[in-house]
Design an enzyme around this catalytic site. Structure first.
Site, PDB file in Angstrom:
ATOM      1  N   LYS A 151       0.818  -1.223   0.000  1.00 52.44           N
ATOM      2  CA  LYS A 151       0.000   0.000   0.000  1.00 52.44           C
ATOM      3  C   LYS A 151       0.844   1.263   0.000  1.00 52.44           C
ATOM      4  O   LYS A 151       0.453   2.271  -0.569  1.00 52.44           O
ATOM      5  CB  LYS A 151      -0.947   0.012   1.207  1.00 52.44           C
ATOM      6  N   LYS A 196      -7.749 -10.015 -10.155  1.00 48.41           N
ATOM      7  CA  LYS A 196      -8.844 -10.141  -9.186  1.00 48.41           C
ATOM      8  C   LYS A 196      -9.951  -9.138  -9.474  1.00 48.41           C
ATOM      9  O   LYS A 196      -9.663  -8.008  -9.867  1.00 48.41           O
ATOM     10  CB  LYS A 196      -8.294  -9.855  -7.777  1.00 48.41           C
ATOM     11  N   LYS A 204     -12.666  -3.442  -6.458  1.00 47.86           N
ATOM     12  CA  LYS A 204     -13.434  -2.193  -6.426  1.00 47.86           C
ATOM     13  C   LYS A 204     -12.674  -1.070  -7.122  1.00 47.86           C
ATOM     14  O   LYS A 204     -13.265  -0.076  -7.515  1.00 47.86           O
ATOM     15  CB  LYS A 204     -13.717  -1.789  -4.985  1.00 47.86           C
TER      16      LYS A 204
HETATM   17  P1  AMP Z   1     -11.440  -5.421  -0.070  1.00 54.06           P
HETATM   18  O1  AMP Z   1     -12.475  -4.394   0.245  1.00 54.06           O
HETATM   19  O2  AMP Z   1     -11.031  -5.455  -1.511  1.00 54.06           O
HETATM   20  O3  AMP Z   1     -10.264  -5.361   0.874  1.00 54.06           O
HETATM   21  O4  AMP Z   1     -12.113  -6.819   0.200  1.00 54.06           O
HETATM   22  C1  AMP Z   1     -12.720  -7.162   1.410  1.00 54.06           C
HETATM   23  C2  AMP Z   1     -12.815  -8.669   1.485  1.00 54.06           C
HETATM   24  O5  AMP Z   1     -13.592  -9.168   0.382  1.00 54.06           O
HETATM   25  C3  AMP Z   1     -11.459  -9.353   1.376  1.00 54.06           C
HETATM   26  O6  AMP Z   1     -10.919  -9.643   2.620  1.00 54.06           O
HETATM   27  C4  AMP Z   1     -11.747 -10.638   0.631  1.00 54.06           C
HETATM   28  O7  AMP Z   1     -12.037 -11.673   1.545  1.00 54.06           O
HETATM   29  C5  AMP Z   1     -13.001 -10.351  -0.165  1.00 54.06           C
HETATM   30  N1  AMP Z   1     -12.682 -10.124  -1.589  1.00 54.06           N
HETATM   31  C6  AMP Z   1     -12.357  -8.951  -2.199  1.00 54.06           C
HETATM   32  N2  AMP Z   1     -12.162  -9.131  -3.523  1.00 54.06           N
HETATM   33  C7  AMP Z   1     -12.368 -10.458  -3.769  1.00 54.06           C
HETATM   34  C8  AMP Z   1     -12.321 -11.281  -4.938  1.00 54.06           C
HETATM   35  N3  AMP Z   1     -12.069 -10.793  -6.149  1.00 54.06           N
HETATM   36  N4  AMP Z   1     -12.570 -12.602  -4.792  1.00 54.06           N
HETATM   37  C9  AMP Z   1     -12.859 -13.111  -3.579  1.00 54.06           C
HETATM   38  N5  AMP Z   1     -12.913 -12.407  -2.445  1.00 54.06           N
HETATM   39  C10 AMP Z   1     -12.677 -11.089  -2.517  1.00 54.06           C
END
Ligand code: AMP
Ligand code: TRP
Length: 332
Positions: free
Chosen positions: A111, A194, A197
């Protein structure tokens, strides 16, 4: 008693990956554990957040969780900044955890990137706040994605060092519940990336706020290759987009991916996508509708969070009082 604590950042654009990779797992854990689910707004501000967006996103994530089936009356849903225990214990842990431990955290390196000198102090200390989140409730189990495993190990080390330093058996060693790699959802535009967002293309992801037409359009436009679907998983080798769409189908229908391959063996993507649209709309449609309903009533969301915060505070406050005693702080 088995108590779960888990956190999610209020950073907006909740998508299918968040749902299948995190939120749905939380919903399922509710029957087995006492659950505390926290929207970690204090973690969010370790990177710059526009204040209005932060407020909106906190409500949106809450709405997504409730719409997906998190039961805020049986369990606890609240936002981190409303319960003082998190900041109080985080400071103590800042004085227990060692610089060397935090220097090894790969997420900070990712980060902060090349601009380490310019990163906030909060971003560096982020894992200590996460340890405080968990241990302020003496939680025993922590569901996290693979990417948070290292932070959880740090929480275990911090709990252990606190116990050793003060000669107490106070904090438990929280156990990770790692969500399976099966639920790693990839971008609809590039099967090697992946679903995220932060992808600039909205067509790369299905948002939890997308309506049926949008879901259908995004799936129809999703990248594929020219071959028909294979009969076995071996046939997915070198076909990341095909693999991802089958994986999404499997996750949404709770089937094994191999069984999905067997069901659609030899079919064209155009046919498979029709079925995938129906499935995705049947699962996400009701969640999307409920989320919209909730987002139209922010006062209700706020009252759910307030009630959660009161109950969270009631658990954490006596634990912090004991910690103050152990550390030698005079009681306020
Ligand atoms: P984030 O807001 O991107 O940090 O995601 C929050 C949680 O959502 C993470 O800890 C992951 O467990 C899950 N997550 C986010 N993106 C994915 C993805 N593409 N596939 C599966 N799980 C995801
Ligand atoms: N760091 C986690 C993430 O980005 C969120 C989080 C904060 C968390 N505190 C937590 C997760 C405590 C589990 C337990 O995904």
């Amino acid at each position: 008693m088995k108590r779960i604590f888990s956190g999610v950042q209020p950073t907006g654009n909740l998508h299918l990956g968040n749902y299948l990779g995190a939120i749905r797992n939380w919903v399922r854990l509710q029957s087995e554990f006492e659950c505390i689910f926290c929207i970690v707004d204090m973690h969010a501000i370790t990177l710059w957040q526009d204040p209005k967006e932060l407020t909106r996103n906190t409500r949106e994530v809450t709405a997504g969780m409730l719409a997906a089936g998190v039961d805020a009356s049986k369990h606890i849903v609240f936002n981190q900044s409303t319960v003082p225990a998190h900041a109080q214990l985080a400071w103590i842990f800042n004085c227990v955890a060692r610089m060397g431990w935090l220097n090894r955290m790969t997420q900070f390196k990712d980060k902060a990137g090349k601009h380490k000198e310019n990163a906030s102090v909060g971003l560096f200390a982020y894992p200590n706040l996460m340890s405080a989140d968990i241990l302020a409730y003496r939680a025993t189990h922590v569901p996290v994605g693979e990417d948070q495993k290292q932070h959880l190990e740090l929480a275990r080390d911090t709990a252990q060092k606190f116990n050793n330093d003060f000669g107490v058996e106070f904090f438990p060693q929280p156990e990770p519940l790692i969500f399976g790699a099966a639920a790693r959802i990839m971008s609809l535009r590039d099967g090697t990336k992946k679903m995220s967002k932060s992808d600039e293309s909205d067509y790369s992801r299905i948002n939890m706020t997308d309506d049926a037409d949008t879901i259908a359009l995004k799936i129809r436009k999703a990248k594929t290759d020219l071959e028909p679907l294979p009969a076995t998983l071996d046939g997915l080798e070198g076909r990341p987009e095909a693999s991802n769409l089958l994986g999404i189908y499997a996750a949404l229908s709770d089937m094994e991916k191999a069984d999905v391959a067997a069901r659609f063996a030899g079919r064209q993507f155009s046919e498979f996508k029709k079925d995938l649209v129906d499935l995705a709309v049947s699962v996400l449609g009701p969640i999307n509708a409920e989320m919209k309903r909730l987002m139209d009533d922010p006062a209700h969301i706020d009252s759910v969070l307030r009630s959660g915060a009161e109950r969270a505070d009631a658990i954490a406050r006596p634990i912090i009082a004991e910690v103050y005693d152990i550390v030698g702080f005079l009681k306020p």
